[in-house]
Design an enzyme around this catalytic site. Structure first.
Site, short mmCIF file in Angstrom:
data_model
loop_
_atom_site.label_atom_id
_atom_site.label_comp_id
_atom_site.label_asym_id
_atom_site.label_seq_id
_atom_site.Cartn_x
_atom_site.Cartn_y
_atom_site.Cartn_z
N HIS A 1 44.55 54.52 2.22
CA HIS A 1 45.49 54.35 1.07
C HIS A 1 46.85 54.75 2.99
CE1 HIS A 1 43.12 54.95 -1.86
NE2 HIS A 1 44.04 55.96 -2.35
N HIS B 1 43.71 56.55 -13.73
CA HIS B 1 45.00 56.58 -13.15
C HIS B 1 44.86 55.16 -12.79
CE1 HIS B 1 46.38 58.72 -8.91
NE2 HIS B 1 44.48 57.81 -8.29
N GLU C 1 46.58 54.31 -10.09
CA GLU C 1 46.36 53.80 -7.98
C GLU C 1 46.08 52.57 -8.15
OE1 GLU C 1 46.07 56.65 -5.07
OE2 GLU C 1 47.65 55.61 -3.77
N ASP D 1 43.47 51.37 -5.94
CA ASP D 1 42.01 51.24 -5.38
C ASP D 1 41.14 51.02 -7.11
OD1 ASP D 1 43.14 53.91 -5.78
OD2 ASP D 1 41.85 54.68 -4.98
N HIS E 1 45.16 63.45 -8.91
CA HIS E 1 46.27 63.33 -8.05
C HIS E 1 47.76 63.31 -8.83
CE1 HIS E 1 46.10 60.55 -4.63
NE2 HIS E 1 45.84 60.18 -5.85
N ASP F 1 39.87 60.30 -9.32
CA ASP F 1 40.01 61.03 -7.79
C ASP F 1 39.44 62.01 -7.24
OD1 ASP F 1 40.88 58.99 -6.58
OD2 ASP F 1 42.89 59.22 -7.01
N TYR G 1 38.65 63.98 2.84
CA TYR G 1 39.13 64.36 1.45
C TYR G 1 40.26 64.67 0.82
CZ TYR G 1 39.50 61.56 -2.89
OH TYR G 1 40.04 61.17 -4.00
N HIS H 1 35.43 58.18 -6.30
CA HIS H 1 35.04 57.12 -4.77
C HIS H 1 33.82 57.83 -4.23
CE1 HIS H 1 39.06 56.11 -3.74
NE2 HIS H 1 39.65 56.27 -4.16
FE1 FEO Z 1 45.01 57.93 -6.15
FE2 FEO Z 1 41.43 56.92 -5.05
O1 FEO Z 1 43.35 57.19 -6.15
#
Ligand code: FEO
Length: 402
Positions: free
Chosen positions: A24, A79, A81, A83, A146, A165, A193, A226
């Protein structure tokens, strides 16, 4: 790699990014990462989350092992984001889903990042249930865990929490489950993380864990977006207990000294401070801010409760890597820290005071006056550093033993 079965008709279909090192653009991922996506086969076939855009073909290939991607009826985006949502335009084009589910903030974020014209977006409320045939899904909003759009999906009959996440770790491996992986490496990845991403939202983490407990939700599997998936009772307990510990941040008998030095004087001061800590029985680590990414300090703070920062002065301020390091730490809002500042100088010497002020503004309990060394450091300066280490060490011991 083939899809991986979690439970009957529920599969991992994500991607493994073995060589990702810059996570990120603000953290590091020395063990790579994964973008987990999950496919549920039922009367309505559902894809949970997508993957980084670079891996969209890999996602489709994995789905194709199980069904034609056009047979996907629903997409759930927990989410936005990139990724996780980065492949969505490609996936929508190929799958032509009947519905795309997301939170109210998710819709806003989705529409702002992608061309969603004509997409069948369906906003779900917190706690809303969706029947897909033999199964029911409950959506739970986890705002600011988050991102404002974050939510998790719970497969009621299978007792699987797809947690996005939350509970993630940057681990790239051909293994998919936590019980197949080395525990110390996994724990380190969880801490790295959490401390670089989730930490500022710790009060929300505790509130959410409490909410899940009150709802009486039974969980057989926690499947984050993840890293590794947790499927044994022991691993889920380990995960939840570790999260409570990371979110509460109890005092730990360990110190972090980070410095940035122009010609080596501030470095010598850092090592003298370490000697002082050692003399009162407090273990420590020393981090050179020029040689390490700023996230290294947060990784170390996962196991420490003293933060001692030092820098030479240049142009009336600390050196730039130290400024960046302090900004990174401050934004992540670590709690329960004692600390102090130090630094050498040749002209005006503002750096120790500036660092001291910054520690105070981070909420660190500063327990010693800053030590400033004019060039040198002289024997007297090193003695002052040694004593600073002792003061911080003794203050930390009192906190730990309180
Ligand atoms: Fe908030 Fe794994 O992206």
């Amino acid at each position: 790699m083939q899809p991986v079965l979690l439970k009957n008709d529920i599969y991992w279909v994500g991607a493994v990014d073995y060589n990702l090192r810059n996570f990120h653009r603000y953290s590091r991922s020395p063990m790579g990462s994964t973008y987990n996506a999950y496919l549920v086969k039922d009367e309505k076939n559902v894809l949970f989350d997508t993957v980084d855009e670079e891996y969209s073909d890999e996602l489709l290939k994995r789905i194709s092992e199980l069904m034609d991607p056009s047979e996907i009826d629903y997409i759930v985006l927990n989410h936005m984001e990139k990724d996780h949502a980065g492949s969505i335009e490609h996936i929508v084009e190929v799958c032509k889903p009947e519905k795309i589910f997301c939170s109210v903030m998710g819709e806003k974020s989705l529409k702002s990042q992608f061309n969603t014209e004509g997409w069948p977006i369906h906003v779900v409320k917190d706690g809303e249930r969706l029947n897909i045939g033999k199964r029911n899904i409950t959506f739970l909003e986890t705002r600011m865990l988050h991102w404002p759009d974050s939510m998790v999906s719970y497969l009621e009959e299978d007792k699987i929490l797809i947690s996005n996440d939350a509970f993630g770790q940057n681990v790239a491996t051909s293994r998919r489950f936590a019980d197949e992986y080395e525990r110390p490496l996994l724990l380190q990845a969880m801490k790295d993380y959490y401390y670089n991403i989730i930490l500022p939202y710790s009060p929300l983490v505790l509130k959410t864990l409490e909410r899940v407990k009150k709802l009486g939700i039974e969980i057989d599997i926690i499947a984050p977006d993840h890293g590794l998936i947790f499927r044994t009772k022991e691993d889920i307990e380990f995960l939840l207990n570790t999260y409570v510990e990371m979110a509460t941040q109890p005092y730990k008998l360990n110190a972090v000294i980070a410095y940035e030095s122009l010609w080596g004087a501030s470095k010598k001061m850092a090592y003298a401070i370490g000697d002082g800590l050692q003399s009162v029985g407090v273990p420590f680590t020393i981090i050179d801010a020029q040689e390490n990414h700023c996230s290294t300090v947060m990784n170390a703070l996962a196991d420490a409760s003293a933060l001692i920062l030092g820098s030479s002065t240049r142009n009336n301020m600390p050196l730039v890597n130290m400024i960046g390091l302090m900004a990174h730490v401050k934004g992540l809002k670590p709690k329960n820290l004692v600390g102090a500042a130090f630094g050498s100088y040749g002209w005006s010497g503002e750096s120790p005071k500036a660092i001291n002020d910054e520690l105070v503004s981070m909420g660190v309990e500063v327990v010693a006056e800053p030590v400033r060394a004019y060039f040198g450091p002289s024997e007297a300066d090193l003695k002052a550093c040694f004593e600073l280490g002792q003061k911080v060490g003794n203050a930390l011991k009192e906190k730990v033993n309180a």
